[in-house]
Write a protein that holds these residues in place. Sequence first.
Motif, mmCIF file in Angstrom:
data_model
loop_
_atom_site.group_PDB
_atom_site.id
_atom_site.type_symbol
_atom_site.label_atom_id
_atom_site.label_comp_id
_atom_site.label_asym_id
_atom_site.label_seq_id
_atom_site.Cartn_x
_atom_site.Cartn_y
_atom_site.Cartn_z
ATOM 1 N N LEU A 187 -4.419 -4.219 2.042
ATOM 2 C CA LEU A 187 -5.178 -2.563 1.566
ATOM 3 C C LEU A 187 -6.447 -2.525 1.616
ATOM 4 O O LEU A 187 -6.952 -1.280 2.045
ATOM 5 C CB LEU A 187 -4.329 -2.702 0.155
ATOM 6 N N PHE A 228 -8.074 2.012 -4.546
ATOM 7 C CA PHE A 228 -6.901 2.980 -4.210
ATOM 8 C C PHE A 228 -6.545 4.255 -5.263
ATOM 9 O O PHE A 228 -5.724 4.888 -4.684
ATOM 10 C CB PHE A 228 -5.611 2.181 -3.751
ATOM 11 N N ALA A 272 0.897 -1.129 -0.061
ATOM 12 C CA ALA A 272 0.158 -0.183 0.138
ATOM 13 C C ALA A 272 0.759 1.417 -0.012
ATOM 14 O O ALA A 272 0.516 2.303 -0.723
ATOM 15 C CB ALA A 272 -0.941 -0.098 1.199
#
Length: 558
Positions: free
Chosen positions: A397, A257, A147
Amino acid sequence: MKGLVQEVREHLAGALERALASAVSRGLLPAVTPPAFVVEVPREKEHGDFATNLAMLLARPARLAPRKIAEALVAHLDLTGISVEKVEVAGPGFINFYLAPHWVLAELPRIIGADHDYGRVNLGNGSRVQVEFVSANPTGLLHMGNARGAALGDSIAAILDFAGYRVTREYYINDAGNQIENFGRSLEARYFQLLGLPAQVPEEGYHGEDIIDTVRGFVERFGDQYLHAPEDERRRALVDYALKEKLAAIKKALEDFGVHYDVWFSEKSLHESGAVQEAIDILRRRGYLYEYEGALWFKATEFGVEKDEVLVRSNGVPTYFAADIAYHLDKFRRGFDRVINIWGADHHGHVARMKGAVAALGYNPHALEIVIMQLVRLYRGGELVRMSKRSGQFVTLEELVEEVGRDAARYFFVLRSADSHLDFDLDLAKEQSNENPVYYIQYAHARICSILRQMDREAPLPEQVDLGLLKEEAELALARKLADFPEEVALGAKDLAPHRMARYLHEVAGLLHSFYNSHRVITGDEALTAARLVLVDATRIVLRNGLRLLGLSAPERM
């Protein structure tokens, strides 16, 4: 696009060079070659708006005291066209420049005129850069190290793009080698277990709950079809199914993300295409390989590495390093001027040998830049978080984004330089207060949007406004910080340091909040209100552009 700060710096540097030439021509200073001096913004405000070390650097070649040189330079300075109010010689020979307080207001019309493009600089001049990051084994879920690598790599790529480079984001899929063999054995053990047969996952295998979920899906689709199949066929079927599922999950997690890749490159393709063997053949022809005890070795010690490295084992199987060399050969053959890798701290020892291999292939090792990032530790309630519900080993994540949100996660991951250990405070990341730096910055942007909504119209055009009315210290300090944005972009690109942008945005937000808390934007004075609207609108643009470089949203309401 050059910012005002850079322009003034260049004008001052030119004036200093002309002053030196003038002083030399009048015999006040000996003929010397101008050294590579700097005109910089002093750390301390009392030392002026800009300062230079030119006189200090001239002291030795000129064989004169630096203060005497500085005085001669100042006496011959022509500062026509530059808003300099005072020049002084300070300390052992620094020259400090004090500009008129309003000088920085000239940047506000530029900010508003450029809008989404404000801050763009042409540092790269269109050169091609590849940024490879994350590249986690497609055998499980993404963890905190992945991440952090995703946030760093994507932000570095965005800043490089904004700085004039042509950027390609790339993910290297490690779908070959020992980890895939271990993966196959782990999947097979779970397959047997789910079919009611005794089996043990290898100690070096994959033990996460997600592997059981994957094999359960395989059983639902194929049942016991592969139970009595040859071992190789069974493992291959399990691996192919699992890799497809895991890679899809990785792609989705990264897209959630805010990370989107241009290229997904398969390690397996290097072996299948013969690229690994070709790289080995090139190194052999160039004299960097030798055989020892049945294995093929790379002469890494010729490039300052402690020991040579095996490329092909005695059983004829290439090592991971061999595939990595072939991959980097492919990168440079694709025409990238710079190749940037984001690696975890456990790869630190691999840096020198990889650069050595690039040199051995005939490429410039300095064109390969490797950012090593340190570990991340998660804290909740002051306690270290060790376990994940899904993986059984680490927080994923997906779990992090679900808990704190994408913006907070991305900002916290770039808040510190890559080479610093990062303590991630989950409670702080979720907090909606000024203590949370993400909230603090985004609230500054939303606050400005609220002001503009109150006016029920867009901010006035700068050319219709008397910006000279902005005389308060808080106003000028904010405008001065906004003018630094193009330079922050350039420095972030040069140093591959998105943490600079994270820190800069926090400083801008702080100055905006400070200004807002001490001065009304909407006042009874229509002209002053118009000037302040231009100031806050320019601040909105800088905050929005900077947030987007870090992959964060710029909310209009909070």
